[in-house]
Design a protein around this motif. Sequence first.
Motif, PDB file in Angstrom:
ATOM      1  N   HIS A  54     -12.390 -12.843   9.767  1.00  0.00           N
ATOM      2  CA  HIS A  54     -12.612 -11.403   9.748  1.00  0.00           C
ATOM      3  C   HIS A  54     -13.682 -11.043  10.777  1.00  0.00           C
TER       4      HIS A  54
ATOM      5  N   SER B  64      -8.460 -10.895  11.401  1.00  0.00           N
ATOM      6  CA  SER B  64      -7.847 -10.146  10.299  1.00  0.00           C
ATOM      7  C   SER B  64      -8.320  -8.697  10.252  1.00  0.00           C
ATOM      8  N   LEU B  65      -9.446  -8.404  10.910  1.00  0.00           N
ATOM      9  CA  LEU B  65      -9.934  -7.025  10.945  1.00  0.00           C
ATOM     10  C   LEU B  65      -8.983  -6.112  11.715  1.00  0.00           C
TER      11      LEU B  65
ATOM     12  N   PHE C 279      -5.842  -5.774  11.354  1.00  0.00           N
ATOM     13  CA  PHE C 279      -4.844  -5.132  10.494  1.00  0.00           C
ATOM     14  C   PHE C 279      -5.343  -4.913   9.067  1.00  0.00           C
ATOM     15  N   LEU C 280      -6.594  -5.291   8.792  1.00  0.00           N
ATOM     16  CA  LEU C 280      -7.271  -4.938   7.540  1.00  0.00           C
ATOM     17  C   LEU C 280      -8.608  -4.325   7.947  1.00  0.00           C
ATOM     18  N   SER C 281      -8.545  -3.073   8.357  1.00  0.00           N
ATOM     19  CA  SER C 281      -9.658  -2.466   9.091  1.00  0.00           C
ATOM     20  C   SER C 281     -10.750  -1.905   8.185  1.00  0.00           C
ATOM     21  N   CYS C 282     -11.317  -2.766   7.358  1.00  0.00           N
ATOM     22  CA  CYS C 282     -12.521  -2.420   6.607  1.00  0.00           C
ATOM     23  C   CYS C 282     -13.222  -3.718   6.241  1.00  0.00           C
TER      24      CYS C 282
ATOM     25  N   LEU D 245     -14.912  -6.949   4.277  1.00  0.00           N
ATOM     26  CA  LEU D 245     -14.416  -7.841   3.232  1.00  0.00           C
ATOM     27  C   LEU D 245     -14.876  -7.377   1.856  1.00  0.00           C
TER      28      LEU D 245
ATOM     29  N   LEU E 138     -12.481  -4.694   0.838  1.00  0.00           N
ATOM     30  CA  LEU E 138     -11.174  -5.285   0.552  1.00  0.00           C
ATOM     31  C   LEU E 138     -11.183  -5.990  -0.802  1.00  0.00           C
TER      32      LEU E 138
ATOM     33  N   ASN F   5     -10.810  -3.773  -3.802  1.00  0.00           N
ATOM     34  CA  ASN F   5      -9.469  -3.235  -4.035  1.00  0.00           C
ATOM     35  C   ASN F   5      -8.617  -4.134  -4.919  1.00  0.00           C
TER      36      ASN F   5
END
Length: 265
Positions: free
Chosen positions: A149, A201-202, A204-207, A209, A212, A215
């Motif tokens: 990330h 991974s940031l 396409f998972l833009s926030c 860890l 994430l 969630n």
Amino acid sequence: MPFVIYADFEAFLNPIESCSNDPSQPSTINIQKHEVYSFGYYIKCSYDNRLSKYETYSGSNCAQVFMNRLCEDVKTIVKKNSFQKCPVPLSDEDKIKISNSNICYICETEVNEDLFYNFDWHTGSFRGVAHQVCSSKYRTPRHIPIFLHNLSHYDAHFIVHALNFDDDKVEVIPQNKERYISFSKQLTINNQPVSLRFVDSLKFLSCSLDQLAKNLNDDQFTELKRNYPNNEDFSRLRRKGIYPYEFMCNSDCLKHPSLPDQHQF
């Protein structure tokens, strides 16, 4: 390859002593140097948890040790999975699936007379019905993705310097002169090329860890729970900790018997 790897690094923030800045002149002063001292990576196998493992290290030459251990683990993975498993006998559920299916599970178009049973190369289990030509062209990718990330902005600077340990090629997809979208290191194992593909991974998972993780419910942390079944350990690792970045400037700080003062966090 039916494997994925997740990795992360930690670094000391070594203060840099420099002369005072001239306020009349525009300039940038380096005040800290990031010196990587620890890493951890988790290898996840998609079909057999006995082949999954966690590896960690703290010490000198961290980036080089990371690449050495990672390459050894990947070589072991490839050698253990280089032999095709014999197809297992069809179960009653498989037979029902075959009798009710006329769609190729690979290209998702209708299967007529050229119906072919496709089996998993690694486990021997039945995958689905397919066209014979689709089944013959179906190949397992010869690369293993390694997710970090914020790789492009941080961890990549440590890793890229450790990639030239042999003559196998390195491929880079640059964003600019200092940042990379992705990069790969090719290995030769059993006279076959295998690529280690480092991915941020940031992208396409833009926030963060932390966000994430918030969630997800506790029961969705299957790998964490499997490796840390103790509820107290799991609860502690489930949340983001507080790390004294300003205090951690060398290896002696790791031996400190208590938490540092509040202003050092």
